[in-house]
Scaffold this motif. Structure first.
Motif, PDB file in Angstrom:
ATOM      1  N   TRP A 155       1.003  -1.072  -0.349  1.00 24.86           N
ATOM      2  CA  TRP A 155       0.267  -0.230  -0.288  1.00 24.86           C
ATOM      3  C   TRP A 155       0.685   1.252   0.126  1.00 24.86           C
ATOM      4  CZ3 TRP A 155      -5.770  -0.441   0.684  1.00 24.86           C
ATOM      5  CH2 TRP A 155      -6.168   0.376   1.263  1.00 24.86           C
ATOM      6  N   THR A 162      -1.773   6.555  -4.612  1.00 21.20           N
ATOM      7  CA  THR A 162      -2.692   6.650  -3.244  1.00 21.20           C
ATOM      8  C   THR A 162      -3.286   8.532  -3.027  1.00 21.20           C
ATOM      9  OG1 THR A 162      -0.816   6.767  -1.786  1.00 21.20           O
ATOM     10  CG2 THR A 162      -1.767   4.578  -1.809  1.00 21.20           C
ATOM     11  N   ALA A 168      -6.830   1.058  -3.127  1.00 19.88           N
ATOM     12  CA  ALA A 168      -5.949   1.931  -2.500  1.00 19.88           C
ATOM     13  C   ALA A 168      -5.991   3.204  -3.439  1.00 19.88           C
ATOM     14  CB  ALA A 168      -3.840   1.262  -2.556  1.00 19.88           C
ATOM     15  N   ASN A 210      -8.992   5.621  -1.370  1.00 18.60           N
ATOM     16  CA  ASN A 210      -8.338   6.903  -1.141  1.00 18.60           C
ATOM     17  C   ASN A 210      -8.952   8.113  -2.414  1.00 18.60           C
ATOM     18  OD1 ASN A 210      -6.744   5.345  -0.206  1.00 18.60           O
ATOM     19  ND2 ASN A 210      -4.899   6.664   0.186  1.00 18.60           N
ATOM     20  N   GLY A 224       0.119   6.891   1.659  1.00 21.85           N
ATOM     21  CA  GLY A 224       0.047   6.082   1.566  1.00 21.85           C
ATOM     22  C   GLY A 224       0.160   5.033   2.806  1.00 21.85           C
TER      23      GLY A 224
END
Length: 395
Positions: free
Chosen positions: A43, A52, A87, A91, A117
């Motif tokens: 991530w 992200t 992600a 996000n 992230g």
């Protein structure tokens, strides 16, 4: 003039992400499912390459990318690790909500961590008795001086046990119906916040589960946007997340088709490659074409959003058909690869399980068909729905 091409920059972005997805994410995709673990380091890796923070303004560490570019990320990351596309989707949705509606103080506190992230954020809307009917939520936020006191349960929440914070939707004035819902930023470390995970069929690494709020005291400055304005915020956000979900599913399905095409070109049966049989090639062609049409409907919806134009029915169409067409394609690929594909040594069975989950999340097929009907038929349909629901309540 119509132009169905990506820009040169978007094409470069697409190639870079495809390489990252297939070379760095795909090899360990099944590992996280078996270990029931969300790979936070990956991530963060997506944060390092800007994934992200796509919908986060530049001053807070993001790239302020357009929606079409964000869709490219959802599709390509979906090729490698379906679960890590959260992600992108989460996000983008949460980044938009905070960037558009939150105070400067909240933006400065939360957006850099989301964009990098470093932290994982969840969105808490669904409840045991309020899924498709988001306006029916019962979680309450009661004014108590300098705080709001939250009580309630959210269910079916992605990253429930992993999130560092949640955007939580709660009733602040029950008398106003869906106009009495507000949104709050709530740290998972606050007293009274608890979570538990489900033993799901798919999306195992995402740690979907329930989040409980027991007399959670949230400072008033953690209100996002105007009081009682949360319902409008989330409804607009669904149009974005539904388009990204469609592309997320398409990415997994197209990767499955690519792998299967290579298999049927080399696997021999009765002295010739499987690909030479119409019973093999025609299903592949059918699924390819369905996914192509769906993909470009998704990008059209994202383009409309970038232009500030209505795209609700496009988003609902993509959310309805994206997971459906994708799971059908992946299922076909599993069959064409034979008995070995039914084992957990290949990613096909996991992709199938993961994609099926998104036939439910962010609106079922029936819910999205209702959205499309309201858009196409208009006021008469909405009036009938309202009167019918009223009669059901009376009954």
């Amino acid at each position: 003039m119509l132009d169905f091409s990506f820009t040169e920059e978007q094409e470069d972005f697409k190639r870079t992400l495809k390489k990252l997805a297939t070379e760095e994410l795909l090899p360990s995709y099944t590992k996280w499912d078996k270990e029931k673990k969300l790979p936070r380091h990956l991530w963060k890796r997506l944060g390092d390459v800007g994934i992200t923070g796509l919908r986060v303004p530049e001053q807070f560490g993001g790239s302020a990318a357009d929606c079409v570019t964000t869709g490219i990320a959802a599709e390509e990351i979906g090729r490698g690790d379906f679960n890590l596309t959260y992600a992108v989707m989460l996000n983008a949705l949460i980044g938009e909500i905070i960037a558009t509606h939150a105070s400067e103080e909240l933006k400065e506190e939360f957006l850099p961590a989301l964009a990098s992230g470093e932290q994982i954020f969840g969105i808490a809307i669904t409840e045991p008795d309020a899924g498709t009917d988001a306006a029916g939520i019962k979680t309450s936020a009661v004014d108590d001086g300098d705080v709001y006191v939250l009580n309630g349960e959210k269910s079916g929440i992605s990253v429930a046990t992993e999130a560092d914070a949640f955007v939580v939707f709660a009733k602040t004035d029950p008398s106003l119906g869906n106009r009495g819902i507000s949104a709050f930023l709530v740290s998972s470390r606050l007293d009274g916040v608890e979570s538990s995970s489900y033993d799901d069929m798919g999306n195992v690494a995402i740690s979907r589960g329930s989040v409980y709020f027991n007399d959670v005291r949230v400072p008033k400055n953690y209100l996002i946007g105007e009081l009682h304005a949360g319902f409008k915020q989330v409804m607009n956000g669904f149009d974005l997340s539904r388009l990204l979900i469609g592309l997320q599913c398409v990415g997994a399905a197209v990767q499955s088709l690519d792998e299967t095409i290579q298999h049927v070109k080399t696997r021999q049966s009765f002295g010739q490659p499987l690909a030479t049989y119409q019973g093999v090639s025609f299903p592949i062609v059918t699924h390819y074409q369905q996914l192509e049409m769906l993909k470009w409907q998704a990008y059209r919806g994202l383009w409309l959003r970038d232009q500030g134009r209505s795209h609700t029915k496009e988003a609902a169409t993509v959310k309805w058909l994206g997971p459906k067409y994708s799971q059908e394609a992946i299922h076909e690929c599993l069959l064409l690869n034979g008995h070995y594909a039914y084992t957990k040594e290949m990613p096909l069975e996991q992709r199938l399980r993961d994609v099926i989950g998104l036939e439910i999340g962010d609106g079922t097929a029936q819910a999205n068909q209702m959205v499309i009907a309201k858009q196409l038929i208009g006021k008469a349909y909405r009036s009938y729905q309202h009167s019918n629901q009223t009669e059901q309540v009376k009954g």
